[in-house]
Design a protein around this motif. Sequence first.
Motif, PDB file in Angstrom:
ATOM      1  N   ASN A 156     -12.885  15.356 -21.671  1.00 24.60           N
ATOM      2  CA  ASN A 156     -13.409  14.262 -20.859  1.00 24.60           C
ATOM      3  C   ASN A 156     -13.018  12.887 -21.388  1.00 24.60           C
ATOM      4  O   ASN A 156     -12.872  11.945 -20.614  1.00 24.60           O
ATOM      5  N   TYR A 157     -12.856  12.796 -22.722  1.00 22.77           N
ATOM      6  CA  TYR A 157     -12.563  11.500 -23.317  1.00 22.77           C
ATOM      7  C   TYR A 157     -11.399  11.607 -24.309  1.00 22.77           C
ATOM      8  O   TYR A 157     -11.180  12.638 -24.941  1.00 22.77           O
ATOM      9  N   ALA A 158     -10.670  10.499 -24.424  1.00 20.80           N
ATOM     10  CA  ALA A 158      -9.544  10.430 -25.362  1.00 20.80           C
ATOM     11  C   ALA A 158     -10.021   9.822 -26.668  1.00 20.80           C
ATOM     12  O   ALA A 158     -10.599   8.731 -26.677  1.00 20.80           O
ATOM     13  N   ARG A 159      -9.796  10.526 -27.759  1.00 17.13           N
ATOM     14  CA  ARG A 159     -10.197  10.030 -29.078  1.00 17.13           C
ATOM     15  C   ARG A 159      -8.961   9.948 -29.978  1.00 17.13           C
ATOM     16  O   ARG A 159      -8.985  10.358 -31.126  1.00 17.13           O
ATOM     17  N   ILE A 160      -7.899   9.400 -29.416  1.00 17.90           N
ATOM     18  CA  ILE A 160      -6.626   9.273 -30.128  1.00 17.90           C
ATOM     19  C   ILE A 160      -6.337   7.802 -30.406  1.00 17.90           C
ATOM     20  O   ILE A 160      -6.499   6.948 -29.532  1.00 17.90           O
ATOM     21  N   VAL A 161      -5.936   7.514 -31.637  1.00  8.70           N
ATOM     22  CA  VAL A 161      -5.458   6.185 -31.998  1.00  8.70           C
ATOM     23  C   VAL A 161      -3.935   6.256 -31.959  1.00  8.70           C
ATOM     24  O   VAL A 161      -3.310   6.887 -32.813  1.00  8.70           O
ATOM     25  N   GLU A 162      -3.336   5.644 -30.967  1.00 11.59           N
ATOM     26  CA  GLU A 162      -1.911   5.804 -30.702  1.00 11.59           C
ATOM     27  C   GLU A 162      -1.034   5.519 -31.925  1.00 11.59           C
ATOM     28  O   GLU A 162      -1.172   4.487 -32.581  1.00 11.59           O
ATOM     29  N   LYS A 163      -0.161   6.476 -32.232  1.00 11.65           N
ATOM     30  CA  LYS A 163       0.818   6.400 -33.327  1.00 11.65           C
ATOM     31  C   LYS A 163       0.165   6.344 -34.711  1.00 11.65           C
ATOM     32  O   LYS A 163       0.845   6.109 -35.705  1.00 11.65           O
ATOM     33  N   ILE A 164      -1.130   6.532 -34.787  1.00  7.84           N
ATOM     34  CA  ILE A 164      -1.823   6.461 -36.074  1.00  7.84           C
ATOM     35  C   ILE A 164      -2.521   7.770 -36.416  1.00  7.84           C
ATOM     36  O   ILE A 164      -2.409   8.285 -37.526  1.00  7.84           O
ATOM     37  N   GLY A 165      -3.237   8.341 -35.457  1.00  9.21           N
ATOM     38  CA  GLY A 165      -3.954   9.583 -35.723  1.00  9.21           C
ATOM     39  C   GLY A 165      -4.942   9.886 -34.615  1.00  9.21           C
ATOM     40  O   GLY A 165      -4.889   9.300 -33.528  1.00  9.21           O
ATOM     41  N   LYS A 166      -5.864  10.786 -34.889  1.00 13.75           N
ATOM     42  CA  LYS A 166      -6.867  11.140 -33.887  1.00 13.75           C
ATOM     43  C   LYS A 166      -8.148  11.598 -34.585  1.00 13.75           C
ATOM     44  O   LYS A 166      -8.147  12.022 -35.742  1.00 13.75           O
ATOM     45  N   TRP A 167      -9.239  11.499 -33.844  1.00 15.95           N
ATOM     46  CA  TRP A 167     -10.530  12.002 -34.307  1.00 15.95           C
ATOM     47  C   TRP A 167     -10.700  13.413 -33.779  1.00 15.95           C
ATOM     48  O   TRP A 167     -10.845  13.623 -32.573  1.00 15.95           O
ATOM     49  N   HIS A 168     -10.670  14.373 -34.686  1.00 15.99           N
ATOM     50  CA  HIS A 168     -10.733  15.786 -34.312  1.00 15.99           C
ATOM     51  C   HIS A 168     -12.179  16.270 -34.318  1.00 15.99           C
ATOM     52  O   HIS A 168     -12.887  16.152 -35.319  1.00 15.99           O
ATOM     53  N   GLY A 169     -12.639  16.824 -33.190  1.00 19.96           N
ATOM     54  CA  GLY A 169     -14.009  17.289 -33.075  1.00 19.96           C
ATOM     55  C   GLY A 169     -14.281  18.524 -33.906  1.00 19.96           C
ATOM     56  O   GLY A 169     -13.488  19.460 -33.938  1.00 19.96           O
ATOM     57  N   GLU A 170     -15.421  18.531 -34.599  1.00 20.49           N
ATOM     58  CA  GLU A 170     -15.817  19.646 -35.447  1.00 20.49           C
ATOM     59  C   GLU A 170     -17.009  20.413 -34.867  1.00 20.49           C
ATOM     60  O   GLU A 170     -16.987  21.633 -34.796  1.00 20.49           O
ATOM     61  N   TYR A 171     -18.050  19.693 -34.458  1.00 25.77           N
ATOM     62  CA  TYR A 171     -19.218  20.366 -33.880  1.00 25.77           C
ATOM     63  C   TYR A 171     -20.077  19.341 -33.139  1.00 25.77           C
ATOM     64  O   TYR A 171     -19.881  18.129 -33.261  1.00 25.77           O
ATOM     65  N   THR A 172     -21.048  19.855 -32.358  1.00 30.24           N
ATOM     66  CA  THR A 172     -21.979  19.019 -31.612  1.00 30.24           C
ATOM     67  C   THR A 172     -23.403  19.513 -31.824  1.00 30.24           C
ATOM     68  O   THR A 172     -23.657  20.714 -31.780  1.00 30.24           O
ATOM     69  N   LYS A 173     -24.317  18.570 -32.065  1.00 29.16           N
ATOM     70  CA  LYS A 173     -25.733  18.897 -32.189  1.00 29.16           C
ATOM     71  C   LYS A 173     -26.530  18.110 -31.148  1.00 29.16           C
ATOM     72  O   LYS A 173     -26.144  16.993 -30.782  1.00 29.16           O
ATOM     73  N   THR A 174     -27.633  18.692 -30.682  1.00 27.88           N
ATOM     74  CA  THR A 174     -28.503  17.979 -29.757  1.00 27.88           C
ATOM     75  C   THR A 174     -29.471  17.103 -30.542  1.00 27.88           C
ATOM     76  O   THR A 174     -29.840  17.416 -31.673  1.00 27.88           O
ATOM     77  N   ILE A 175     -29.875  16.003 -29.923  1.00 31.16           N
ATOM     78  CA  ILE A 175     -30.861  15.098 -30.514  1.00 31.16           C
ATOM     79  C   ILE A 175     -32.113  15.157 -29.648  1.00 31.16           C
ATOM     80  O   ILE A 175     -32.040  14.991 -28.422  1.00 31.16           O
ATOM     81  N   LEU A 176     -33.257  15.394 -30.269  1.00 29.43           N
ATOM     82  CA  LEU A 176     -34.513  15.578 -29.548  1.00 29.43           C
ATOM     83  C   LEU A 176     -35.430  14.373 -29.724  1.00 29.43           C
ATOM     84  O   LEU A 176     -35.356  13.666 -30.735  1.00 29.43           O
ATOM     85  N   ASP A 177     -36.306  14.163 -28.731  1.00 30.81           N
ATOM     86  CA  ASP A 177     -37.326  13.136 -28.887  1.00 30.81           C
ATOM     87  C   ASP A 177     -38.561  13.749 -29.553  1.00 30.81           C
ATOM     88  O   ASP A 177     -38.537  14.919 -29.980  1.00 30.81           O
ATOM     89  N   ASP A 178     -39.636  13.011 -29.631  1.00 32.39           N
ATOM     90  CA  ASP A 178     -40.839  13.495 -30.317  1.00 32.39           C
ATOM     91  C   ASP A 178     -41.504  14.658 -29.590  1.00 32.39           C
ATOM     92  O   ASP A 178     -42.342  15.355 -30.167  1.00 32.39           O
ATOM     93  N   HIS A 179     -41.117  14.875 -28.332  1.00 31.78           N
ATOM     94  CA  HIS A 179     -41.708  15.968 -27.545  1.00 31.78           C
ATOM     95  C   HIS A 179     -40.799  17.202 -27.496  1.00 31.78           C
ATOM     96  O   HIS A 179     -41.093  18.152 -26.793  1.00 31.78           O
ATOM     97  N   GLY A 180     -39.689  17.148 -28.242  1.00 34.72           N
ATOM     98  CA  GLY A 180     -38.774  18.283 -28.275  1.00 34.72           C
ATOM     99  C   GLY A 180     -37.794  18.326 -27.124  1.00 34.72           C
ATOM    100  O   GLY A 180     -37.096  19.329 -26.942  1.00 34.72           O
ATOM    101  N   GLU A 181     -37.704  17.238 -26.347  1.00 32.40           N
ATOM    102  CA  GLU A 181     -36.772  17.182 -25.220  1.00 32.40           C
ATOM    103  C   GLU A 181     -35.434  16.607 -25.675  1.00 32.40           C
ATOM    104  O   GLU A 181     -35.386  15.681 -26.488  1.00 32.40           O
TER     105      GLU A 181
END
Length: 209
Positions: A88-113
Amino acid sequence: MNTLTVPPGVKFRPTSQAILIKYLKPIVFGDLDKLPPSNNIREVDIYSCHPSELFQDLQHNDNEYKIERYFYTTLKKVSEKDSKNGRNYARIVEKIGKWHGEYTKTILDDHGEVIGYDKYFKFVSETKDDNKTEEWNMHEYSLKQELIPECVDEVKKNLVVCKIVKIVKANRIVKNKNRVLIRLKQEPRSCHGSNSNNFDLNNPPAPDI
């Protein structure tokens, strides 16, 4: 977005939940008056430069091998072809490098949502002469899109907060060597006759997470 510095000696280390609720949501929802008075997050396009440029104004401290900074940045959508391939999104710095995804975690509010996501990336350089003593990691904090009103413009919907971590591997090895030297030391020795240039703490050797 006005940026104020935190008081001297105070570390700016908000939780992932606080980043979304206190620092990102007010901007996306247009409630700027709800931002904390000490907002130490700068607005930068992190995908237009090498991560080292984001730390150039900091003074080097030999006692620190891990330095964190926070930034607002707007994600850039990829082409329709790449979107069909699951990106969905480009995370490349042209001619320099890229940000490679490792993992994703959810963030919850105080009610667990679920209120958002913490995506973890590592910077992969394309330049052969890149500094091997430094490593760059990033946590990208984003709001859950379903919670953002439809009336919010597209730019703000794609706004995220990024915590970029600079790791100085050379300093870590210097510390490890010092620990070994302390353990092996049995009695005081004279400094006379030693070559003080063999091991300079201000200019540690550059080893090759």
